[in-house]
Design a protein around this motif. Sequence first.
Motif, PDB file in Angstrom:
ATOM      1  N   ALA A 119       0.827  -1.206   0.000  1.00 50.09           N
ATOM      2  CA  ALA A 119       0.000   0.000   0.000  1.00 50.09           C
ATOM      3  C   ALA A 119       0.859   1.254   0.000  1.00 50.09           C
ATOM      4  N   ALA A 120       2.043   1.190   0.612  1.00 49.77           N
ATOM      5  CA  ALA A 120       2.931   2.355   0.654  1.00 49.77           C
ATOM      6  C   ALA A 120       3.622   2.600  -0.682  1.00 49.77           C
ATOM      7  N   GLY A 121       3.709   1.575  -1.532  1.00 48.14           N
ATOM      8  CA  GLY A 121       4.420   1.706  -2.804  1.00 48.14           C
ATOM      9  C   GLY A 121       3.927   2.845  -3.690  1.00 48.14           C
ATOM     10  N   PRO A 122       2.634   2.901  -4.020  1.00 50.24           N
ATOM     11  CA  PRO A 122       2.153   4.000  -4.857  1.00 50.24           C
ATOM     12  C   PRO A 122       2.370   5.375  -4.227  1.00 50.24           C
ATOM     13  N   ILE A 123       2.262   5.467  -2.913  1.00 56.33           N
ATOM     14  CA  ILE A 123       2.465   6.755  -2.244  1.00 56.33           C
ATOM     15  C   ILE A 123       3.907   7.219  -2.407  1.00 56.33           C
ATOM     16  N   LEU A 124       4.867   6.309  -2.182  1.00 59.08           N
ATOM     17  CA  LEU A 124       6.274   6.672  -2.331  1.00 59.08           C
ATOM     18  C   LEU A 124       6.630   6.943  -3.797  1.00 59.08           C
ATOM     19  N   LEU A 127       5.515  10.397  -4.434  1.00 59.61           N
ATOM     20  CA  LEU A 127       6.448  11.310  -3.778  1.00 59.61           C
ATOM     21  C   LEU A 127       7.742  11.435  -4.577  1.00 59.61           C
ATOM     22  N   ALA A 128       8.224  10.307  -5.126  1.00 61.34           N
ATOM     23  CA  ALA A 128       9.426  10.343  -5.966  1.00 61.34           C
ATOM     24  C   ALA A 128       9.190  11.163  -7.229  1.00 61.34           C
ATOM     25  N   LEU A 129       8.025  11.009  -7.820  1.00 59.55           N
ATOM     26  CA  LEU A 129       7.688  11.801  -8.998  1.00 59.55           C
ATOM     27  C   LEU A 129       7.650  13.291  -8.676  1.00 59.55           C
ATOM     28  N   LEU A 130       7.076  13.635  -7.532  1.00 62.26           N
ATOM     29  CA  LEU A 130       7.002  15.034  -7.135  1.00 62.26           C
ATOM     30  C   LEU A 130       8.393  15.618  -6.934  1.00 62.26           C
ATOM     31  N   LEU A 131       9.273  14.829  -6.313  1.00 64.19           N
ATOM     32  CA  LEU A 131      10.641  15.285  -6.102  1.00 64.19           C
ATOM     33  C   LEU A 131      11.367  15.440  -7.433  1.00 64.19           C
ATOM     34  N   THR A 134      10.086  18.488  -9.211  1.00 63.08           N
ATOM     35  CA  THR A 134      10.417  19.763  -8.575  1.00 63.08           C
ATOM     36  C   THR A 134      11.878  20.147  -8.775  1.00 63.08           C
ATOM     37  N   VAL A 135      12.800  19.183  -8.611  1.00 59.75           N
ATOM     38  CA  VAL A 135      14.226  19.529  -8.641  1.00 59.75           C
ATOM     39  C   VAL A 135      14.999  18.820  -9.749  1.00 59.75           C
ATOM     40  N   ALA A 136      14.320  18.016 -10.560  1.00 54.83           N
ATOM     41  CA  ALA A 136      14.907  17.390 -11.761  1.00 54.83           C
ATOM     42  C   ALA A 136      16.216  16.657 -11.461  1.00 54.83           C
ATOM     43  N   GLU A 137      17.349  17.119 -12.014  1.00 54.03           N
ATOM     44  CA  GLU A 137      18.622  16.399 -11.906  1.00 54.03           C
ATOM     45  C   GLU A 137      19.099  16.242 -10.469  1.00 54.03           C
ATOM     46  N   ALA A 138      18.632  17.093  -9.589  1.00 56.43           N
ATOM     47  CA  ALA A 138      19.049  17.019  -8.189  1.00 56.43           C
ATOM     48  C   ALA A 138      18.132  16.129  -7.352  1.00 56.43           C
ATOM     49  N   ALA A 139      17.232  15.388  -7.998  1.00 55.48           N
ATOM     50  CA  ALA A 139      16.247  14.597  -7.253  1.00 55.48           C
ATOM     51  C   ALA A 139      16.915  13.508  -6.411  1.00 55.48           C
ATOM     52  N   LEU A 140      17.902  12.795  -6.994  1.00 53.32           N
ATOM     53  CA  LEU A 140      18.576  11.731  -6.246  1.00 53.32           C
ATOM     54  C   LEU A 140      19.338  12.309  -5.055  1.00 53.32           C
ATOM     55  N   CYS A 195      11.670   3.489   7.589  1.00 52.65           N
ATOM     56  CA  CYS A 195      12.451   3.199   6.377  1.00 52.65           C
ATOM     57  C   CYS A 195      11.988   3.932   5.124  1.00 52.65           C
ATOM     58  N   TRP A 196      10.903   4.683   5.194  1.00 50.49           N
ATOM     59  CA  TRP A 196      10.320   5.265   3.980  1.00 50.49           C
ATOM     60  C   TRP A 196      11.341   6.108   3.202  1.00 50.49           C
ATOM     61  N   ALA A 197      12.170   6.857   3.922  1.00 48.49           N
ATOM     62  CA  ALA A 197      13.089   7.770   3.233  1.00 48.49           C
ATOM     63  C   ALA A 197      14.142   6.999   2.434  1.00 48.49           C
ATOM     64  N   TRP A 198      14.652   5.890   2.998  1.00 43.46           N
ATOM     65  CA  TRP A 198      15.647   5.102   2.267  1.00 43.46           C
ATOM     66  C   TRP A 198      15.006   4.343   1.112  1.00 43.46           C
ATOM     67  N   MET A 199      13.730   3.981   1.234  1.00 42.14           N
ATOM     68  CA  MET A 199      13.051   3.312   0.124  1.00 42.14           C
ATOM     69  C   MET A 199      12.763   4.280  -1.021  1.00 42.14           C
ATOM     70  N   LEU A 200      12.726   5.560  -0.717  1.00 44.61           N
ATOM     71  CA  LEU A 200      12.509   6.570  -1.744  1.00 44.61           C
ATOM     72  C   LEU A 200      13.727   6.718  -2.651  1.00 44.61           C
ATOM     73  N   VAL A 201      14.914   6.491  -2.095  1.00 49.17           N
ATOM     74  CA  VAL A 201      16.155   6.748  -2.836  1.00 49.17           C
ATOM     75  C   VAL A 201      16.287   5.883  -4.088  1.00 49.17           C
ATOM     76  N   PRO A 202      16.086   4.548  -4.032  1.00 46.59           N
ATOM     77  CA  PRO A 202      16.243   3.753  -5.261  1.00 46.59           C
ATOM     78  C   PRO A 202      15.239   4.120  -6.352  1.00 46.59           C
ATOM     79  N   LEU A 203      14.078   4.642  -5.973  1.00 49.63           N
ATOM     80  CA  LEU A 203      13.089   5.031  -6.974  1.00 49.63           C
ATOM     81  C   LEU A 203      13.598   6.146  -7.870  1.00 49.63           C
ATOM     82  N   LEU A 204      14.617   6.868  -7.392  1.00 57.87           N
ATOM     83  CA  LEU A 204      15.186   7.972  -8.161  1.00 57.87           C
ATOM     84  C   LEU A 204      16.584   7.637  -8.674  1.00 57.87           C
TER      85      LEU A 204
END
Length: 258
Positions: A119-124, A127-131, A134-140, A195-204
Amino acid sequence: MQLGSVLRNFTQAPWPLLFATAGLGLALSVYNAGNVAHPTFCSSVEGLSIVTLWPTVLEAEFALNPLNRLLADWALMLVAMMPPLLAMPLMHVWRSSLPRRRLRASVGFLLGYGALWMAAGPILTVLALLLQFTVAEAALAGALLIATLWSASPWHRAALNRGHRMRRIGLFGWAADRDCLIFGMTHGGWCIASCWAWMLVPLLGGAWHIPIMLFAGAMMLTERLTPADRPRWRWPAISPRLDLYTVLIARKAARPHD
């Protein structure tokens, strides 16, 4: 604890099975790497605001990558990254259940845990898309900064502390199945919170998705193995040398002067 002692612990059950499961998930992720969905959108379009563009960006993402494909990719990420984090709760479920119910209890726990993370997957992903938008090349870099700051925060420590708590497991019937399912969901909720923040990193991660996934998984495992402590700002797991330096200075200060 010495490094050799820690590594020897990883040779004992259930660690080998959990690492093998994670290895299988990683192999499937590598095989699927050519089709893994990553958010890849421009940060701005002249004449349009983020409020105007954001619905279009979301619509385009789900047109290119249907929800079932995104969920399949997310499930592979979970299989590759999460098994080693579940050693302690799975051992608790196994030891708290009757021998004839142990496999059933473990499956119930995993169902509850996996349901929350799916259930958290689509939310993250959003969030990754929004990041990214918003900041493009600096997203990662932005995601790494968010993860580092979150790991250093007292709220992260509080979530980790709650994740260390074990729940009573019944022995018989529906009560035992319910306890395993609820424990899985409860543990999954606190795992998401920590862990949500670390799971966000590989998405970018883009082309570096697999190496960054390994790195993020190692960070989460390092954090999970730390004992419960008072919630406060601290050096995050990403800077172990600084943390070791702090510990050594504290010990030296506490040592009586000759």
